[in-house]
Design an enzyme around this catalytic site. Structure first.
Site, PDB file in Angstrom:
ATOM      1  N   ASP A 137       0.859  -1.182   0.000  1.00 14.38           N
ATOM      2  CA  ASP A 137       0.000   0.000   0.000  1.00 14.38           C
ATOM      3  C   ASP A 137       0.899   1.236   0.000  1.00 14.38           C
ATOM      4  O   ASP A 137       2.071   1.165   0.375  1.00 14.38           O
ATOM      5  CB  ASP A 137      -0.858  -0.048   1.275  1.00 14.38           C
ATOM      6  CG  ASP A 137      -1.739   1.177   1.411  1.00 14.38           C
ATOM      7  OD1 ASP A 137      -1.648   1.852   2.449  1.00 14.38           O
ATOM      8  OD2 ASP A 137      -2.451   1.504   0.464  1.00 14.38           O
ATOM      9  N   ASP A 173      -0.298   5.230   0.450  1.00 17.18           N
ATOM     10  CA  ASP A 173      -0.615   6.261   1.470  1.00 17.18           C
ATOM     11  C   ASP A 173      -0.642   5.614   2.848  1.00 17.18           C
ATOM     12  O   ASP A 173      -1.409   4.696   3.087  1.00 17.18           O
ATOM     13  CB  ASP A 173      -1.992   6.877   1.186  1.00 17.18           C
ATOM     14  CG  ASP A 173      -1.957   7.802  -0.026  1.00 17.18           C
ATOM     15  OD1 ASP A 173      -3.006   8.021  -0.635  1.00 17.18           O
ATOM     16  OD2 ASP A 173      -0.850   8.260  -0.384  1.00 17.18           O
TER      17      ASP A 173
HETATM   18  O1  LIG Z   1      -9.052   8.372  -0.848  1.00 19.80           O
HETATM   19  C1  LIG Z   1      -8.090   8.041  -1.521  1.00 19.80           C
HETATM   20  O2  LIG Z   1      -7.645   8.678  -2.498  1.00 19.80           O
HETATM   21  C2  LIG Z   1      -7.387   6.722  -1.127  1.00 19.80           C
HETATM   22  O3  LIG Z   1      -8.332   5.846  -0.593  1.00 19.80           O
HETATM   23  C3  LIG Z   1      -6.314   6.950  -0.103  1.00 19.80           C
HETATM   24  O4  LIG Z   1      -5.393   7.833  -0.626  1.00 19.80           O
HETATM   25  C4  LIG Z   1      -5.648   5.622   0.288  1.00 19.80           C
HETATM   26  O5  LIG Z   1      -4.665   5.258  -0.669  1.00 19.80           O
HETATM   27  P1  LIG Z   1      -3.756   3.948  -0.339  1.00 19.80           P
HETATM   28  O6  LIG Z   1      -3.521   3.942   1.155  1.00 19.80           O
HETATM   29  O7  LIG Z   1      -4.550   2.755  -0.795  1.00 19.80           O
HETATM   30  O8  LIG Z   1      -2.463   4.146  -1.132  1.00 19.80           O
HETATM   31 MG   LIG Z   2      -3.024   3.329   2.898  1.00 16.38          MG
END
Ligand SMILES: O=C(O)[C@H](O)[C@H](O)COP(=O)(O)O
Ligand SMILES: [Mg+2]
Length: 288
Positions: free
Chosen positions: A25, A27
């Site tokens: 993942d 973010d």
């Molecule tokens: O709301 C968003 O754009 C995504 O859900 C959030 O950025 C999470 O991203 P990830 O942790 O899956 O990289």
């Molecule tokens: Mg994330």
């Protein structure tokens, strides 16, 4: 201590040999926000690659296309080939085009990542700009009510406003119009929580409330994200994958059911196994 250390290295050896693919993942795991790299994340991926593991960036983020993600990864010093990046914007657009067979009349409440991926998939769309909110309520109430909108796609939109909620809700009165989103995260993970930055879920819920309809979430934990991995790596074996994530309800939940078959064995299941052993041990010794 020696016994414990041996046990640890044995455990680590056993764990490391149990997988060949890492779905990581972004973010909240590699970084928070645009530039805050999480300490150790780059080196960990380098070490995993040195151990021969396949690393796949695996994000629900709705603000970037795959190529925009690759630019961000390179800018922050991460190795990243385009085919190592699976993000929800491209998975959503591929689903719209190839599964729903829709290539026009998609109303987007979102930003450049979705725009770039919709264009790349040849899907004609409208919306996603700054809808001028003019005049008084009577003008708003007679917006053009289109019945030809085939899907409403909602992600992060910095120009979100009342007019977009009204348009999306009215398009969704047509039961044949799909209501789709990348995910329902309510905020982007931030270092020391110095401020809240609303994420995609904050733009979905008002439309859900107005339209009285729930969206289909196409990002994690939907197994579509793992189908996208299989398309690039047909040899990928779900039971030889792990997922590393910051959200139990999204990333780890995906790990429990990712890929649709027995699936990606998430770290949490291992953790859960460990915890229940520990609880049994404690409850035996602890019983009054
Ligand atoms: O709301 C968003 O754009 C995504 O859900 C959030 O950025 C999470 O991203 P990830 O942790 O899956 O990289
Ligand atoms: Mg994330």
């Amino acid at each position: 201590m020696a016994a414990c250390a041996e046990l640890n290295s044995e455990c680590i050896e056993e764990f490391l040999s149990s997988f060949n693919t890492v779905l990581v993942d972004c973010d909240g795991v590699l970084w928070c926000g645009e530039d805050n790299i999480i300490e150790g994340s780059r080196d960990t991926l380098v070490k995993l690659r040195m151990l021969g593991k396949r690393v796949i960036y695996f994000s629900n983020n709705s603000t970037k296309s795959r190529s925009q993600y690759q630019q961000k990864l390179h800018r922050l010093g991460f190795e990243a080939e385009l085919n190592e990046i699976i993000c929800a914007t491209s998975v959503c657009c591929q689903y719209i085009k190839d599964t729903l067979n829709i290539d026009e009349n998609v109303y987007l409440v979102g930003s450049s990542g979705f725009i770039e991926e919709l264009d790349r998939h040849g899907i004609k769309h409208f919306g996603s700009g700054e809808d001028p909110v003019e005049g008084n309520l009577t003008e708003w109430t007679n917006i053009e009510y289109r019945t030809d909108v085939k899907a409403v796609l909602v992600g992060f939109d910095a120009h979100f406003n009342y007019m977009k909620i009204m348009k999306a809700a009215n398009y969704l009165r047509n039961p044949n119009c799909y209501f789709l989103t990348n995910g329902l995260d309510f905020e982007f993970p931030l270092f020391n929580n110095d401020r809240i930055v609303p994420a995609a879920g904050c733009f979905v819920l008002p439309i859900q409330a107005a339209a009285k309809r729930k969206p289909t979430i196409l990002g994690k934990p939907n197994k579509l994200m793992f189908e996208a991995v299989k398309q690039i790596y047909p040899d990928v074996d779900a039971t030889k994958c792990i997922i590393i994530g910051d959200r139990l309800d999204v990333d780890i939940e995906f790990g429990k059911r990712g890929g649709g078959d027995e699936g990606v064995v998430s770290k949490r299941r291992r953790l859960r196994g460990a915890v229940s052993e520990w609880e049994r041990a404690v409850s035996k010794s602890w019983r009054p």
